[in-house]
Scaffold this motif. Structure first.
Motif, PDB file in Angstrom:
ATOM      1  N   VAL A  49       0.828  -1.209   0.000  1.00 43.16           N
ATOM      2  CA  VAL A  49       0.000   0.000   0.000  1.00 43.16           C
ATOM      3  C   VAL A  49       0.861   1.258   0.000  1.00 43.16           C
ATOM      4  N   VAL A  50       1.947   1.277   0.768  1.00 42.69           N
ATOM      5  CA  VAL A  50       2.792   2.472   0.806  1.00 42.69           C
ATOM      6  C   VAL A  50       3.494   2.674  -0.532  1.00 42.69           C
ATOM      7  N   GLN A  51       3.962   1.584  -1.153  1.00 41.31           N
ATOM      8  CA  GLN A  51       4.613   1.719  -2.450  1.00 41.31           C
ATOM      9  C   GLN A  51       3.626   2.230  -3.501  1.00 41.31           C
ATOM     10  N   GLY A  52       2.379   1.758  -3.430  1.00 44.13           N
ATOM     11  CA  GLY A  52       1.364   2.244  -4.354  1.00 44.13           C
ATOM     12  C   GLY A  52       1.119   3.732  -4.188  1.00 44.13           C
ATOM     13  N   TRP A  53       1.090   4.200  -2.953  1.00 44.52           N
ATOM     14  CA  TRP A  53       0.914   5.630  -2.714  1.00 44.52           C
ATOM     15  C   TRP A  53       2.123   6.427  -3.208  1.00 44.52           C
ATOM     16  N   LEU A  54       3.324   5.904  -2.984  1.00 41.18           N
ATOM     17  CA  LEU A  54       4.525   6.611  -3.431  1.00 41.18           C
ATOM     18  C   LEU A  54       4.629   6.644  -4.953  1.00 41.18           C
ATOM     19  N   ASP A  55       4.041   5.657  -5.630  1.00 41.38           N
ATOM     20  CA  ASP A  55       4.065   5.626  -7.098  1.00 41.38           C
ATOM     21  C   ASP A  55       3.004   6.540  -7.719  1.00 41.38           C
ATOM     22  N   SER A  56       2.097   7.049  -6.914  1.00 38.90           N
ATOM     23  CA  SER A  56       1.042   7.942  -7.391  1.00 38.90           C
ATOM     24  C   SER A  56       1.398   9.367  -6.977  1.00 38.90           C
ATOM     25  N   PRO A  57       1.605  10.284  -7.920  1.00 37.99           N
ATOM     26  CA  PRO A  57       2.106  11.618  -7.572  1.00 37.99           C
ATOM     27  C   PRO A  57       1.317  12.324  -6.473  1.00 37.99           C
ATOM     28  N   GLY A  58      -0.013  12.336  -6.564  1.00 38.43           N
ATOM     29  CA  GLY A  58      -0.798  13.051  -5.564  1.00 38.43           C
ATOM     30  C   GLY A  58      -0.686  12.447  -4.182  1.00 38.43           C
ATOM     31  N   HIS A  59      -0.764  11.111  -4.108  1.00 37.67           N
ATOM     32  CA  HIS A  59      -0.625  10.434  -2.817  1.00 37.67           C
ATOM     33  C   HIS A  59       0.781  10.627  -2.260  1.00 37.67           C
ATOM     34  N   CYS A  60       1.765  10.545  -3.151  1.00 40.66           N
ATOM     35  CA  CYS A  60       3.162  10.713  -2.749  1.00 40.66           C
ATOM     36  C   CYS A  60       3.394  12.108  -2.164  1.00 40.66           C
ATOM     37  N   GLU A  61       2.807  13.123  -2.806  1.00 47.84           N
ATOM     38  CA  GLU A  61       2.984  14.490  -2.313  1.00 47.84           C
ATOM     39  C   GLU A  61       2.379  14.654  -0.928  1.00 47.84           C
ATOM     40  N   ASN A  62       1.271  13.993  -0.662  1.00 50.34           N
ATOM     41  CA  ASN A  62       0.723  14.010   0.694  1.00 50.34           C
ATOM     42  C   ASN A  62       1.728  13.458   1.696  1.00 50.34           C
ATOM     43  N   ILE A  63       2.313  12.306   1.375  1.00 51.02           N
ATOM     44  CA  ILE A  63       3.263  11.665   2.287  1.00 51.02           C
ATOM     45  C   ILE A  63       4.476  12.546   2.531  1.00 51.02           C
ATOM     46  N   MET A  64       4.917  13.265   1.505  1.00 48.34           N
ATOM     47  CA  MET A  64       6.147  14.049   1.598  1.00 48.34           C
ATOM     48  C   MET A  64       5.920  15.500   2.023  1.00 48.34           C
ATOM     49  N   ASP A  65       4.691  15.896   2.253  1.00 47.23           N
ATOM     50  CA  ASP A  65       4.397  17.288   2.621  1.00 47.23           C
ATOM     51  C   ASP A  65       4.970  17.590   4.008  1.00 47.23           C
ATOM     52  N   PRO A  66       5.914  18.512   4.119  1.00 48.09           N
ATOM     53  CA  PRO A  66       6.550  18.777   5.416  1.00 48.09           C
ATOM     54  C   PRO A  66       5.613  19.405   6.440  1.00 48.09           C
ATOM     55  N   ARG A  67       4.480  19.914   5.986  1.00 48.08           N
ATOM     56  CA  ARG A  67       3.534  20.521   6.931  1.00 48.08           C
ATOM     57  C   ARG A  67       2.828  19.478   7.782  1.00 48.08           C
ATOM     58  N   PHE A  68       2.729  18.247   7.299  1.00 49.39           N
ATOM     59  CA  PHE A  68       2.035  17.212   8.049  1.00 49.39           C
ATOM     60  C   PHE A  68       2.943  16.676   9.158  1.00 49.39           C
ATOM     61  N   LEU A  69       2.424  16.665  10.380  1.00 49.39           N
ATOM     62  CA  LEU A  69       3.195  16.239  11.545  1.00 49.39           C
ATOM     63  C   LEU A  69       2.618  15.008  12.229  1.00 49.39           C
ATOM     64  N   GLU A  70       1.318  14.741  12.009  1.00 48.45           N
ATOM     65  CA  GLU A  70       0.679  13.600  12.663  1.00 48.45           C
ATOM     66  C   GLU A  70      -0.042  12.745  11.628  1.00 48.45           C
TER      67      GLU A  70
END
Length: 275
Positions: free
Chosen positions: A228-249
């Protein structure tokens, strides 16, 4: 000799009381295991739902339960627990615990589970949840993989992201993610907006979480945290969510589909708390 005020969180206090048999008045009991589903039950109970209904809605397959509610300062937690329900807290038959805190109040739910078969990769479970231990392990593995990606940086489609700070798990966000995962599984849909028309941000606000920004990743079908995590990282929009530095929790949940869809539904909430 100086007097020392001992400040203990409720979970640690329960373990102390079990180990000591409520001050020597009962046989010692083994430690209880923290359970995210019972956190959800405690939160629902605190919101005004009947205790039995709150436990049932949480998805925990309860065989027996006990509930304790205390209100008072942190320094008095152990004494408050002793007075409120020490016999229940030290019950050797109760193996799991969840809690919800609001201000000076704490709601605790203890339970033992009906034995359920382990989740198989070849056969879907008959109920809408995976066994708690496995569910907890899945969540912690997703957190680990997400933080590995954030720590090393990632390329999300055409955008490259430098390493960012790690996210921490939130029990409150776990419960929100769990509610949406179960709702999708029970009602056979796959959308960010639920059947009541609420967005991820609406669901987070509904439980009183002080959010500034909310992102949600969902998936249907993956059978492992790695998939599931690899699928999210392979999808630009999902990946950007994961990498957004504003998200803390982060909150994460998984539920098995019902009706004609028996795959796993995954929900990941990423939130920037309001200062």
């Amino acid at each position: 000799m100086c007097a020392v005020t001992i400040r203990a969180d409720p979970l640690s206090s329960v373990q102390v009381l079990r180990e000591g048999g409520c001050g020597g008045t009962l046989p010692a009991a083994p430690p209880v295991h923290h359970n995210a589903l019972l956190d959800h039950a405690a939160e629902q109970w605190a919101a005004g739902n009947l205790f039995a209904a709150a436990t049932q809605r949480s998805g925990y397959p309860a065989q027996s339960t006990a509930a304790v509610h205390i209100s008072g300062p942190d320094s008095a937690t152990i004494e408050l627990l002793k007075r409120a329900g020490c016999h229940s807290l030290a019950d050797r038959n109760l193996r799991d615990i969840g809690l919800f805190q609001r201000g000076s109040e704490t709601w605790l739910v203890l339970a033992s589970a009906i034995a359920t078969p382990a989740l198989s990769r070849t056969a879907a479970p008959a109920t809408h949840h995976t066994p708690e231990l496995e569910t907890s392990q899945l969540a912690m593995r997703v957190l680990q993989l997400v933080n590995e990606a954030r720590e090393h940086g990632a390329r999300c489609g055409e955008r490259s992201f430098a390493p960012v700070g790690l996210v921490r798990m939130s029990q409150t966000l776990d419960s929100v993610a769990f509610g949406h995962a179960v709702d999708m599984a029970r009602n056979n849909y796959f959308e960010h907006e639920d059947l009541s028309g609420r967005s991820p941000a609406d669901r987070v606000r509904a439980i009183g979480y002080p959010e500034k920004l909310v992102g949600e990743n969902i998936a249907y079908g993956p059978e492992s945290p790695e998939e599931v995590v690899q699928g999210w990282l392979d999808s630009p929009g999902h990946c950007e969510n994961i990498m957004d530095p504003r998200f803390l929790e982060m909150g994460i949940a998984v539920a098995a589909g019902e009706s004609s869809r028996h795959g796993l539904y995954w929900v990941q909430l990423l939130v920037a708390p309001r200062a």
